[in-house]
Structure formats: C-alpha cells, structure tokens
Design an enzyme around this catalytic site. Structure first.
Site, PDB file in Angstrom:
ATOM      1  N   GLU A  12       0.844  -1.204   0.000  1.00  0.00           N
ATOM      2  CA  GLU A  12       0.000   0.000   0.000  1.00  0.00           C
ATOM      3  C   GLU A  12       0.872   1.244   0.000  1.00  0.00           C
ATOM      4  O   GLU A  12       1.626   1.492   0.957  1.00  0.00           O
ATOM      5  CB  GLU A  12      -0.927   0.021   1.207  1.00  0.00           C
ATOM      6  CG  GLU A  12      -1.808   1.267   1.243  1.00  0.00           C
ATOM      7  CD  GLU A  12      -2.715   1.345   2.457  1.00  0.00           C
ATOM      8  OE1 GLU A  12      -3.322   2.415   2.665  1.00  0.00           O
ATOM      9  OE2 GLU A  12      -2.795   0.349   3.185  1.00  0.00           O
TER      10      GLU A  12
ATOM     11  N   HIS B 179      -2.623  10.241  -1.690  1.00  0.00           N
ATOM     12  CA  HIS B 179      -2.845   8.922  -2.278  1.00  0.00           C
ATOM     13  C   HIS B 179      -2.831   8.992  -3.807  1.00  0.00           C
ATOM     14  O   HIS B 179      -2.406   8.040  -4.468  1.00  0.00           O
ATOM     15  CB  HIS B 179      -4.168   8.325  -1.776  1.00  0.00           C
ATOM     16  CG  HIS B 179      -4.014   7.556  -0.504  1.00  0.00           C
ATOM     17  ND1 HIS B 179      -3.910   6.190  -0.479  1.00  0.00           N
ATOM     18  CD2 HIS B 179      -3.920   7.968   0.781  1.00  0.00           C
ATOM     19  CE1 HIS B 179      -3.771   5.780   0.769  1.00  0.00           C
ATOM     20  NE2 HIS B 179      -3.785   6.840   1.560  1.00  0.00           N
TER      21      HIS B 179
END
Length: 567
Positions: free
Chosen positions: A245, A551
């Site tokens: 991630e 992100h």
C-alpha cells in the site's frame, strides 16, 4: 489431592457445589491420581519444607565443626564421613532453594514428558487413548525413491495421480526440485501459467513441516523502514513494514518524525498471557457448575498449574476463567509463553489439564480443545476486555509547533476529528475494538515483516486512539491502547531468513535467554509505538484535507493505464 476433597466437601449441597470424594464409574470407586508427584518426587509443600530444614541443619552443623577445628588447631581439609554428608546436604539444599524452591529446577528433569518444548510440534497422542495411538502409529518417512528419475517422468506421475503431490519433498529428497515439479504439474493440470511467481532464491527446506505445505514459489512483498521511532527506555527503533500500500510507510515515517521532535513515546505492557478455551460437555448444568467451581477455587490452582506447566519449560499458567452455557463449560486458560506467540504451547498445557480432570470428572466430554471463547482470529469482546497476548498502552505529547510544521494541522482540529471519527463514528458503526483510524495497517505490515501470523491481525489491531489538548491547550496528548497484541520472536515464520533479518534489525531475533519473554514483549511495544505514529500522521492528513492528494500522488500507478492505452 486430599486438600481438594476437603475444600469441595465443605460446600453445601443445596447450592450446587461439588461434594463427591470418590469418582464412581460403573459402580466401582476410582482412586484419584496424586498429581503433585507427577512433577516432584513428593508433594511440593513437603519437598520445600524438607530442603529448607536440611539447609539450616547442615549449615549449623558445618559452622559448628568449623569452629571446633579452629579451636583445636585441626586442619580444615581433613573431613570426616559425617562432615562429607553435611557438605553434600548443604550443597543440594542450596541448589534446590536457589532454583526458586526447586520447581523451575526440578520439573524439566522429573517431568513425565521428556520432550522439551517445541512450539511448532503439537502432541498427537492422548494418554487417555493409548490403544488408539498404538493402533495408528505415525507413517514412516518415504524413501527418496524418485531422486534419480527425470523431472518429466515425475511431473507426469503427479499429473496422472500416481505420485501424490504432497510426497514430492520426501520422495525426491530435494525441496526446491519438489516445488519446481509441483509447479509444472499445476500448469499442465490447470492450463494456466504462473510465470511471474518466483521459484529461485528461496530456501524451501526451511519451511518443510513448519510454515507452508505444497509450495510452488513465493510472493514478493517490499519492506520499507519507518523511523527512527524514539521510544523512552528503548532508544531509537527502525520499524520494518512489509506492505504493497503506497503512502503507508511514508505516513508512518512522518508520524515517527513528529514523535522524535517531541521527545518520544512512552510504552507500557500491562498484561501478558496467551489464552486457549476448550469446550466440554457434562451431564447437567449442575455438574458443569461443579467443574467451574473446582477450577476457579484458589485452593486448586497450584495443582492445576503444576499439571499445565510440566508440558513446557516456558509455559506458566496464570489464571483460569470459566463460562457456562447450559451444560457446556468453556474454560479460558491464560498462560505466559516466553518469547513464543504460544498457541501450540498453551494448547499442549490445556490438553494435559483435560486429561487430569478426567480423573475427577469422568463424565466430562471434550467437545473441542478450542471452543472460540479464547478467542483466536476473531473480533471478540472477551479479548477487548480481558486481553490476549500482550496488553499495551502507548502515549506521547506532541508539541504545538511540531503539529503545525510537521503534521500541517492544528491541535484543536486533531482533537475534534478524533472524537467525531474514531470515537463517535466507530460507535455508530457498532465497532468492536475499532476505535482508531487504521491501526490494522501498521499491525499487518509489521506482522508480515517479522514473521507473525497475519490472521491474528484481527484481534491484535483492536485499538482505541485518544487525543486531548495539553499544556493549557497548546500541545497534543495522544495515546493508543491495544489489549491483545499477539506476537513472538521464536517459532512459525520468525525463523525464515527475511523475517529473521527484520527481527535482527529490531534487536530481538530469537529467544531472550537471560529474560524469557523480553524479546516478544519488546516487539509488542514497537508495534504499539508504530501504531501511534501511524494514527498521528493519518489523522493529521485527514484534518488538513491531504489524504486524497497524497494517495493520488503515491498510491496510484499509471503504468497499467498507459500500457492499456497504447495496446
């Protein structure tokens, strides 16, 4: 055992307490087993008193003889037979008492089980069923009869079913070759390729019979480093995190930076105990209550603990708590397990206790060694309240200027967000131990990097994050409370090369021989400290409205999109 009978006999019959002094099976009395002698030649209290008296008598005798020899100018090294007996008595009693009344020293030598603890190998035969064990001995290891055959023949044997896939390691005598053969056979049978799944560069012998069965390769997970994380009393720690991630390591690293600039985190381990809760059935609820009262009676704990502890050099029973559902009794055993996570260790101890209880409760039927009252790999209120593994609390004071310069937000904004999101929002969702922003992210990443059981992230991630204003509203106080961090530094995946290297980076590789359990405890403290850093950084990103932007920058790959557009 007579002590237990007297205790139980004093309780009135009308209130459901046990009153029987002799078990009846088929109308015949059954003699109880003196369990204390299973671990010591004599009951513990008698043995301790004997050596205590022997120590003082031999000391008195030797000092008196020494004084007489000095007075009469007799050479001290000339000793009589009784003086030799006195010296031997003094030394033996001293060794016994030095070994904490002999229990820790004697048990490994006089225990019925000569097998030393092996957290990876559970017992397979029950003493209660010797005939069954004798009738079904473990299968002998197959010889490496296929070692000289070409791979193509072996692969076709696997495809046709004449060569079982699970037997390749033993029949080929080469774990890596077995993985390659199994991999080729799989591609033929499935009609699909596993190209891209690495085969080379891994020690398949290290996982044989321990970590993974029927291997065909291994998955690559990148490992990043967050830190240094400044922990009071432990110094600087670099936290290994295995994850795919984006932003996770970077975010946790930013939290570590803010913590370092503010003086570090303080971490405390409140409790340490792995649990296993078997489920047993008795003829009636009254009979189940008798067993519950027996196990929870403090007078019986020493005997039960002695039976439990003799299965391992490290297992130490700490408590037993019971719950009833009709005539089904759930017994939750809590045990210290040294530097191992300890599920197999506590299971072996519980098995011993169940066999012992059959002497007093022959009508007890074991439904399962695990009755889900443990509770393992499931979110449960009993873990949230009672704890499981290591119960840890961690806190820090973050300076106002650090909140502004490093975290790009303000103290009031963080405090309000924590209340609205982590507390009220989680309550609205009916969360069970999920009063945090993303504790599971950090826990899972550290677990994978250090060889822990990733599935135990379920309960290990139970966490409540608290934030308050401090220093007259200027600074931020933040804490995380995690009641069930289940970790170990020996056994399971911790012995693999990559995971072992990450543990070595933390300075906790293997068992701590000087202080058993210290390494596993330190790992739990590091996990909690890293979670606090992760919580601090993510909450700051949310408060500042930076989450989506970061992100999009670090956790969104355009590689596949571009390749798809050009094709």
């Amino acid at each position: 055992m007579e002590i237990r009978r007297r205790v139980l006999a004093k309780q009135p019959e009308g209130k459901g307490f046990a009153t029987a002094t002799t078990n009846q099976v088929g109308g015949k009395g059954k003699t109880r087993v003196a369990v204390a002698s299973d671990a010591l030649p004599l009951p513990a209290n008698v043995t301790n008193k004997f050596f205590l008296v022997l120590f003082f008598l031999s000391s008195y005798y030797l000092m008196r003889r020494w004084r007489e020899k000095i007075r009469t100018n007799t050479l001290l090294h000339l000793v009589t037979f009784w003086e030799i007996v006195g010296i031997i008595s003094f030394l033996s009693s001293f060794i016994y008492l030095f070994g904490f009344f002999g229990i820790i020293y004697v048990q490994p030598f006089v225990s019925k089980s000569s097998e030393e603890w092996d957290d990876l190998e559970p017992e397979t035969c029950s003493k209660a069923a010797p005939a069954r064990c004798a009738a079904a001995p473990p299968p002998p290891a197959q010889p490496a009869d296929l070692a000289g055959d070409p791979d193509e023949e072996v692969i076709m044997g696997v495809v046709k079913g004449t060569v079982p896939s699970y037997s390749l390691e033993s029949r080929l005598g080469d774990c890596k070759r077995a993985a390659g053969v199994r991999r080729k056979a799989l591609e033929i049978v499935s009609g699909r390729s596993v190209e891209g799944l690495p085969l080379e560069g891994f020690d398949y012998g290290s996982i044989l019979g321990q970590c993974c069965e029927l291997p065909i390769g291994y998955v690559q997970i990148p490992v990043g480093i967050a830190g240094p994380l400044l922990m009071k009393g432990m110094g600087e720690v670099y936290v290994p995190m295995a994850t795919t991630e984006g932003c996770l390591v970077a975010s946790t690293n930013r939290g570590c930076k803010a913590i370092y600039a503010s003086g570090g985190v303080d971490v405390v381990c409140l409790r340490d105990g792995m649990s296993r809760a078997p489920a047993v059935r008795l003829p009636s609820a009254r009979r189940a209550a008798e067993l519950k009262f027996f196990l929870e009676n403090p007078m019986n704990f020493e005997t039960v603990a002695m039976v439990f502890n003799r299965t391992s050099r490290f297992a130490r029973l700490r408590s037993v708590k019971c719950a009833l559902s009709g005539r089904i009794l759930y017994m939750r055993f809590i045990c210290a397990t040294g530097d191992a996570m300890g599920m197999n260790m506590v299971s072996k101890g519980v098995q011993n206790v169940l066999e012992f209880l059959n002497n007093d409760f022959p009508d007890m039927e074991v439904i399962s060694i695990s009755g889900n009252y443990c509770s393992d790999k499931k979110p449960a209120a009993v873990n949230w309240i009672e704890g499981r593994g290591k119960s840890v609390v961690c806190d820090a004071f973050i300076k106002e200027e650090v909140v502004k310069s490093v975290l790009k937000t303000s103290v009031p904004a963080l405090v309000e967000l924590n209340t609205r999101k982590n507390l009220v929002g989680s309550a609205m969702a009916g969360a069970m131990g999920g009063f945090n922003a993303h504790a599971s992210n950090i826990v899972t990443a550290v677990f994978i990097a250090t060889g822990q059981d990733p599935a135990q992230n379920v309960e290990s991630s139970q966490c409540i994050t608290m934030m308050e204003v401090a220093d007259n509203g200027k600074d931020l106080y933040i804490s995380v409370s995690m009641p069930c961090i289940e970790v170990g530094t020996v056994g399971g995946g911790t012995q693999l090369a990559s995971q072992s290297a990450c543990l070595n980076l933390l300075g906790i590789k293997g068992a701590n021989m000087e202080s058993p359990g210290a390494n596993a405890t330190k790992l739990a403290l590091v996990v909690a400290g890293a979670v606090l850093a992760g919580e601090l950084s993510l909450m700051s990103a949310l408060a500042a409205g930076q989450l989506v932007k970061s992100h999009m920058k670090y956790n969104r790959s355009s590689k596949d999109i571009k390749s798809a557009a050009t094709s």
